[in-house]
Structures are given as C-alpha cells and as structure tokens.
Design a protein around this motif. Structure first.
Motif, PDB file in Angstrom:
ATOM      1  N   TRP A  64      44.715  34.839  33.708  1.00 18.66           N
ATOM      2  CA  TRP A  64      45.482  35.460  34.793  1.00 18.66           C
ATOM      3  C   TRP A  64      46.878  34.850  34.822  1.00 18.66           C
ATOM      4  O   TRP A  64      47.044  33.676  35.117  1.00 18.66           O
ATOM      5  CB  TRP A  64      44.768  35.255  36.134  1.00 18.66           C
ATOM      6  N   LYS A 113      45.939  40.498  34.751  1.00 12.83           N
ATOM      7  CA  LYS A 113      45.238  40.332  33.472  1.00 12.83           C
ATOM      8  C   LYS A 113      44.837  41.723  32.993  1.00 12.83           C
ATOM      9  O   LYS A 113      44.194  42.480  33.734  1.00 12.83           O
ATOM     10  CB  LYS A 113      44.001  39.450  33.664  1.00 12.83           C
ATOM     11  N   ASP A 114      45.231  42.055  31.778  1.00  9.72           N
ATOM     12  CA  ASP A 114      44.907  43.366  31.196  1.00  9.72           C
ATOM     13  C   ASP A 114      45.323  44.501  32.131  1.00  9.72           C
ATOM     14  O   ASP A 114      44.592  45.491  32.294  1.00  9.72           O
ATOM     15  CB  ASP A 114      43.406  43.466  30.888  1.00  9.72           C
ATOM     16  N   GLY A 115      46.480  44.340  32.763  1.00  9.75           N
ATOM     17  CA  GLY A 115      47.007  45.381  33.631  1.00  9.75           C
ATOM     18  C   GLY A 115      46.413  45.407  35.029  1.00  9.75           C
ATOM     19  O   GLY A 115      46.797  46.250  35.850  1.00  9.75           O
ATOM     20  N   GLU A 116      45.506  44.489  35.345  1.00 11.28           N
ATOM     21  CA  GLU A 116      44.872  44.443  36.670  1.00 11.28           C
ATOM     22  C   GLU A 116      45.449  43.289  37.478  1.00 11.28           C
ATOM     23  O   GLU A 116      45.475  42.146  37.013  1.00 11.28           O
ATOM     24  CB  GLU A 116      43.356  44.264  36.530  1.00 11.28           C
TER      25      GLU A 116
END
Length: 498
Positions: A326, A336-339
């Motif tokens: 994160w 993280k990964d677009g989230e």
C-alpha cells in the motif's frame, strides 16, 4: 407473570411514564424512574443476550452470581460439588420461589437451563453443551460436553438465568417482575411479592434513552432518578445541579475495535497490525476523559489479564503497510492495484464513549494514509452478525463470571457464534480447548495470556480502553452504589430514600 396483551402493555407503560394512577392505585408509592442506553429486546433468556439484560434489570437471577468483590457465590443454588466422574451435583437454596409463587425446584431449573443450552450458542462457549437432570426436588446432576472444573462460574454467566415456562408466559425469580413491556423501549416493573424484602421496594419505570445527551437532560429535568452510563461531556451539566449526584466507577468492560478479516484490505494481517500499532491508547483515554489503556482482553483486576502495555509505533505501522504493497497516493491516501485504502468505522450510541472515540481513531489512521468514514448505527448486533463492516467499535464485559474462557471461546474460536471478525486459527482453537480442560488455576492464567498474545499477533481486534463509567442520581437514590459494571444495575437493595 407476563400475560398482558400488547395494547394493555403499552397502555400500562404509558400510564407509568406519565405518572397516571387509577383511584385504586393512588396510594401506591411513586415509581423509581431509571434511564439506560440499552433495554432488553426480549423476555426469553434463550434469545441472544436477553439473559444479560434480564439480570441487569432485576427481573432474573442465576444459580450463582459474582459478588461486588468479584467472587463467585451462590444465589439460587446452595452449593455445587464435583463428583469423581466429572459430573456436578448442584443443590438448590431452600424456600425460593418464582414470581408466580411456584417453587424453584430441580425439575423447573433443569428444564429451563437445558432449553437454554440447546437454543443459545453462548451457553455452549465455556464447556460445550450442558445437560441438567433432576435428582429430587432440591438437587440436580449437571454434565458438560467438555470437562470443566469451574461449573459455578459458568452458571454465573449472563446466559444462564433461571426461569419457568407457563401457559401465561415466562416467570423469573428476581426482586422485580414485569407488568408492561415495549421491547427495546420501556419496562414497567413491580416488586416481586415472593422475593424477600418486597415490602420495602417500589415500582420502577425503566426507559431506554439511546442518546447520552438526552439521558443527561432527562435527569437534569427531574424526569429520572437514575441515569446509567452518562457521557463524560455531560457530567458538568449534571454536577451544576446540587440536588443531583454523580458516581464514577471503573468497570470490567473493554472497549475494542473488531477488524473484518474475511476479505478486502483487512484480510491481510499486516494491515490489521498496522492499524493496531497506529492507535495511541493514551489518546483514546484522554478523549473519553476516564479509564486506562487496555493491555488485552481483560481488565487489570483479573489475574489472567495481559500485563504488558500495547505498543504504539507509527513508523512500524507505515513499514507494514509498505510491505503489504500500500503506497501513498497524490491525495495522501494509500492505494494498491488501483484500490484506495478506505475503510468504514462503525459505532453505536448505546455506548456513548464509542462515538467519542471515532474521530480520534479516524485522525490516527489518516496519519497512516488510511481514509476512514464513520457511521453510527442503532443496530450494532445486526451489523456485527452480518459482517457488513470494516472496523466496528464494541463494548463488552469480557469476564462477567470471573473467568476468561467464555469470552475467548465465544468471540474468537473458529466458527463461534460471536466471532464477528471472522477469525480462524488452529493454534488459537487448541489453546481454548486446553483452557476448557485444565483445572489448575495457574495453568488457566498461562493459557488465557497465551491466547491473548496470539490475538495480538493476528489482530482480529484492537483492544483499546478499560473504561470508567458515570451514573447520575436524584435525591431519591443519592445513596446508590454501582457495581458489577452494567450486570447488576437493578438489585434487591435498590430502595428510595423516601
């Protein structure tokens, strides 16, 4: 005896609340008016936590109870003796009656507690399923699915009040009996004529006032004789009235925050541990202006409480989030990964301190790059059991019968009825199984502390504060002394000064 139709119940409650009496009742003493932020939602001890509320409200009693000094002692029982085969013989106290006048005999006790053990999962937390068989009128044989050396403590747990089912409803043995009931809203009580000392007691009107500010205002306006669990920010308002008294007292409750381990960011133990490390328990105590920082699942008055302070280490928390992938975004919120790392934090107003803690926790997590939205719900049990939360603030008496096994099993064992965090650990389950089986007091302390240490490593919950609570009193109850947290609020000794 609980037998009035709903319309009559509501009318009765309204009459009590308004102070209206018929000519035939005009000579009766004025009722005591008690306000709480919680009230029983049902009168059946086999349902959820109704047994806890019924004991708190002075309606029900158990075979054993926890004294003001924290010692398990007989209540409806006279003794409990373990036999060589592990079973127990419980002898009932002589001369006790239900509120309809029928005797408290072994047949009635066995039928009620067997029913509760079968229907309520909380009754099976400490020693598995219990079976009760009458031997004669005053003795019953109790066996447990798991071996136990602490049956009196188990029978003092909130889930085991004694009752009897009748055609007119369920009857109990406490100092008061119900004359009107609006689930979750109000109770009208009268002295149980079959309980010793009934002639010195007066009727009670018990009302749920969910908002702590409203509770304090009702006391200040002369509408209450006892306001239980006042928010700390209202104490000045109450103390300004010389006719009112405030009593503050430490409780064996723990304030905690469940973390939903089932899915999303909190399924990663590194995120959970980061959140736990980021919280300063000292800041939380200052926010509610009372209590002490929690060290684990139990208040420090218990021998099995964790001893070491819970560390606050924001840099270590940041490192854990980095390790988990994160990274801070342009808006300061980690992603993280677009989230985005965005979580909801839920509290409930029945425990006003929890709402006070929300902005402090939100600010601490914002420093880590976690975006937190706060919510307040009236239905904390519904939210907890549905699992529809990220972070859920919670207040719980973790050792109401003076033993650690019930809480550690009921809230953390894999698949347990109140495992709100969705936590699962074979190593933890083995510790609880050993705790159930061992009889040695020192070994029970060691196992309880080992279980708390494992919880700290896995962080399905953050233990926050061992709180202090506040009770406001009118002149009629100026001598009232609170004890037992909120478990024994209405007691046989609750009598007005006039």
């Amino acid at each position: 005896m609980i037998r009035l139709p709903r319309r009559a119940l509501l009318a009765g409650a309204a009459a009590f609340a308004l102070g209206v009496a018929s000519p035939a009742l005009a000579a009766e003493p004025a009722p005591l008016r008690i306000g709480k932020t919680f009230l029983a939602g049902a009168l059946d001890p086999a349902e959820g936590s109704a047994g806890w509320a019924l004991v708190s409200h002075g309606i029900a009693e158990q075979l054993f109870m926890v004294s003001r000094e924290g010692v398990v002692e007989p209540r409806l029982a006279e003794s409990a003796v373990q036999e060589d085969d592990g079973a127990w013989i419980v002898t009932l106290a002589d001369g006790r009656s239900f509120s309809d006048g029928s005797p408290v005999d072994a047949q009635a006790v066995a039928a009620a507690l067997t029913r509760t053990s079968e229907r309520n999962p909380a009754a099976r937390a400490s020693a598995g399923r219990l079976a009760f068989a009458p031997i004669d009128d005053r003795r019953l044989r109790v066996t447990s699915e798991e071996p136990t050396a602490i049956l009196p403590s188990i029978l003092a747990e909130w889930v085991f009040p004694v009752y009897r089912e009748t055609q007119a409803g369920i009857v109990f043995t406490g100092p008061y009996r119900v004359t009107a009931f609006e689930p979750g809203a109000s109770l009208a009580l009268e002295p149980n004529p079959h309980h010793e000392g009934a002639e010195a007691r007066v009727p009670i009107v018990l009302s749920r006032i969910a908002d702590g500010q409203s509770l304090a205002l009702a006391l200040r306006a002369g509408e209450l004789d006892l306001a239980f669990n006042l928010p700390v920010e209202t104490l000045g308002l109450v103390a300004a009235d010389p006719s009112l008294t405030v009593r503050s007292f430490p409780v064996a409750y723990q304030y905690m925050m469940w973390m939903n381990t089932r899915e999303g960011p909190l399924a990663d133990v590194r995120v959970r541990r980061a959140i736990d490390l980021a919280l300063s328990r000292e800041d939380l105590v200052r926010a509610i202006r009372g209590g002490i920082p929690a060290t684990g699942a139990f208040a420090p008055t218990f021998p099995f409480a964790a001893e070491a302070p819970i560390a606050t280490d924001v840099e270590a928390a940041r490192a854990l989030l980095e390790e988990a992938g994160w990274r801070p975004g342009s808006d300061g919120v980690r992603a993280k990964d677009g989230e985005r790392l965005a979580l909801s934090l839920v509290a409930y107003p029945q425990r006003p301190d929890l709402v006070t803690l929300q902005p402090v926790i939100r600010a601490a997590l914002a420093e880590l790059g976690i975006a937190v939205t706060t919510q307040v719900t009236e239905d904390a049990n519904g939210v907890a059991t549905s699992g529809d939360f990220d972070l859920l603030l919670w207040a719980q008496h973790t050792a109401p019968a003076g033993d650690p096994a019930h809480f550690l099993a009921l809230f953390f064992e894999t698949g347990a009825a109140r495992n709100y965090a969705g936590f699962s650990s074979e190593a933890y389950d083995a510790l609880v199984a050993d705790l159930r089986a061992t009889q040695d007091p020192a070994e029970r302390v060691r196992l309880a502390r080992a279980a708390q240490a494992l919880i700290a490593e896995e962080a399905p919950v953050a233990f926050l504060v061992t709180p202090e609570w506040h009770v406001g009193l009118s002149a009629r109850l100026a001598g009232y002394e609170p004890w037992g947290s909120d478990y024994y609020v209405i007691r046989p000794d609750l009598k007005p000064a006039d």
